[in-house]
Design a protein around this motif. Structure first.
Motif, mmCIF file in Angstrom:
data_model
loop_
_atom_site.group_PDB
_atom_site.id
_atom_site.type_symbol
_atom_site.label_atom_id
_atom_site.label_comp_id
_atom_site.label_asym_id
_atom_site.label_seq_id
_atom_site.Cartn_x
_atom_site.Cartn_y
_atom_site.Cartn_z
ATOM 1 N N GLY A 53 17.614 9.178 44.231
ATOM 2 C CA GLY A 53 17.265 7.948 43.545
ATOM 3 C C GLY A 53 17.633 7.898 42.074
ATOM 4 N N TRP A 54 18.203 8.957 41.546
ATOM 5 C CA TRP A 54 18.544 9.002 40.118
ATOM 6 C C TRP A 54 20.054 8.987 39.932
ATOM 7 N N HIS A 58 19.542 7.593 34.734
ATOM 8 C CA HIS A 58 18.198 8.138 34.920
ATOM 9 C C HIS A 58 18.087 9.548 34.325
ATOM 10 N N GLN A 59 19.129 10.339 34.516
ATOM 11 C CA GLN A 59 19.100 11.714 34.001
ATOM 12 C C GLN A 59 18.966 11.722 32.479
ATOM 13 N N HIS A 62 15.568 10.301 31.361
ATOM 14 C CA HIS A 62 14.470 11.262 31.483
ATOM 15 C C HIS A 62 14.463 12.241 30.313
ATOM 16 N N GLY A 93 4.200 9.389 40.255
ATOM 17 C CA GLY A 93 5.234 8.398 39.997
ATOM 18 C C GLY A 93 5.517 8.108 38.548
ATOM 19 N N ASP A 96 9.121 9.142 37.217
ATOM 20 C CA ASP A 96 10.157 8.262 37.763
ATOM 21 C C ASP A 96 10.075 6.862 37.151
ATOM 22 N N ALA A 99 11.604 6.947 33.753
ATOM 23 C CA ALA A 99 13.062 7.060 33.867
ATOM 24 C C ALA A 99 13.668 5.724 34.254
ATOM 25 N N ASP A 100 13.030 5.012 35.195
ATOM 26 C CA ASP A 100 13.506 3.684 35.589
ATOM 27 C C ASP A 100 13.533 2.737 34.391
ATOM 28 N N GLY A 269 8.236 18.588 43.460
ATOM 29 C CA GLY A 269 9.201 17.635 43.992
ATOM 30 C C GLY A 269 9.823 18.129 45.288
#
Length: 285
Positions: A53-54, A58-59, A62, A93, A96, A99-100, A269
């Motif tokens: 999902g990343w 996103h990386q 984060h 969550g 994430d 990050a989103d 995770g």
């Protein structure tokens, strides 16, 4: 009552040397990732990475968020309290979601923000008074420990981005920081899974990237971990399965630990997929 002014605290040169060494390696690791993402067009930032999902955005998002969180922890007060509240309310969550949120920024805005944030964090870590610990989501940390944690995260997420583009990153000695953190967090790996921390010591003896020995733990420990130091760092950041690394456990306690080893804070995770099963940039945690 004496009215004498207490002497100013003399900075510990050994502390400063350790912190500066880690910060230099963190900067080098960050610059290496920066060089990859800086040349991407907008579509490149949406490239899927091994983390489910990343994408690339996103990386980087984060890493930027964690720099912001670290700055808030150093400053203390309401900003960090709000971060803690968010993590408690949404433990599975929260990371994430953040990050989103940041990954939605325009790529060049995100890149600029990440660059500014990491420079600000380095300055803030240097300014922490000697002997002062920084509150965190886990146990409080010294500035050097926080810098090491940031290096570990940058190292791990850099591998995700590089793998997404088929880039083989250098096996540099910076991996030693990551491997050391993997050893130091042995107890945490049990606690985060709700398991009792064993009292049996484990010795780690690895072959470093320059052929030197990376070793931690009692020399007379019966349980031992041996093998390749860079591979151990990949295993400890949960970027590889045990079958895909040159790392061997000797003894029941060492065997058990290698199944759950993790150098990072938070929940473990999903397990990484074997290298042979990875297709289209999907797989590792």
């Amino acid at each position: 009552m004496s009215t004498d002014t207490p002497p100013a605290t003399t900075p510990d040169p050994s502390r400063s040397a350790v912190l500066e060494s880690v910060l230099a390696d963190l900067e080098a690791e960050s610059d290496q990732l920066d060089a990859i993402v800086a040349g991407l067009d907008d579509d490149g930032w949406t490239t899927a990475t091994p983390a489910p999902g990343w994408d690339v955005a996103h990386q980087v998002a984060h890493l930027h968020w964690t720099d912001i969180a670290s700055l808030a922890a150093i400053e203390g007060g309401e900003a960090f309290a709000a971060l803690m509240k968010g993590a408690i309310e949404n433990p599975t969550g929260y990371v994430d979601a953040e990050a989103d949120r940041l990954a939605a920024l325009a790529p060049q805005d995100l890149l600029s923000a990440w660059r500014d944030g990491r420079r600000q964090l380095a300055a803030a870590l240097r300014a922490v008074p000697d002997g002062e610990k920084i509150a965190w989501f886990g146990p409080p940390m010294s500035p050097a420990s926080m810098a090491t944690a940031r290096l570990m995260e940058t190292w791990a997420h850099s591998r995700d981005v590089a793998e997404a583009f088929g880039i083989e990153l250098p096996r540099s000695a910076r991996a030693k920081h990551v491997a050391n953190l993997g050893f130091r967090t042995r107890g945490f790996a049990y606690l985060v899974r709700g398991r009792e921390v064993p009292s049996v010591p484990v010795r780690v003896e690895l072959v470093g990237t320059d052929g030197e020995t990376w070793a931690w733990g009692p020399e007379d420990a019966e349980n031992r971990v041996t093998g390749d130091g860079y591979d151990f760092a990949l295993l400890a950041t949960r970027r590889r399965t045990r079958d895909d690394v040159d790392v061997v456990a000797h003894g029941a306690a060492a065997e058990e630990w290698l199944d759950i080893v993790q150098a990072f804070a938070g929940l473990p995770g999903p397990d990484p997929q074997p290298l042979a099963a990875r297709q289209g940039g999907e797989g590792a945690a």
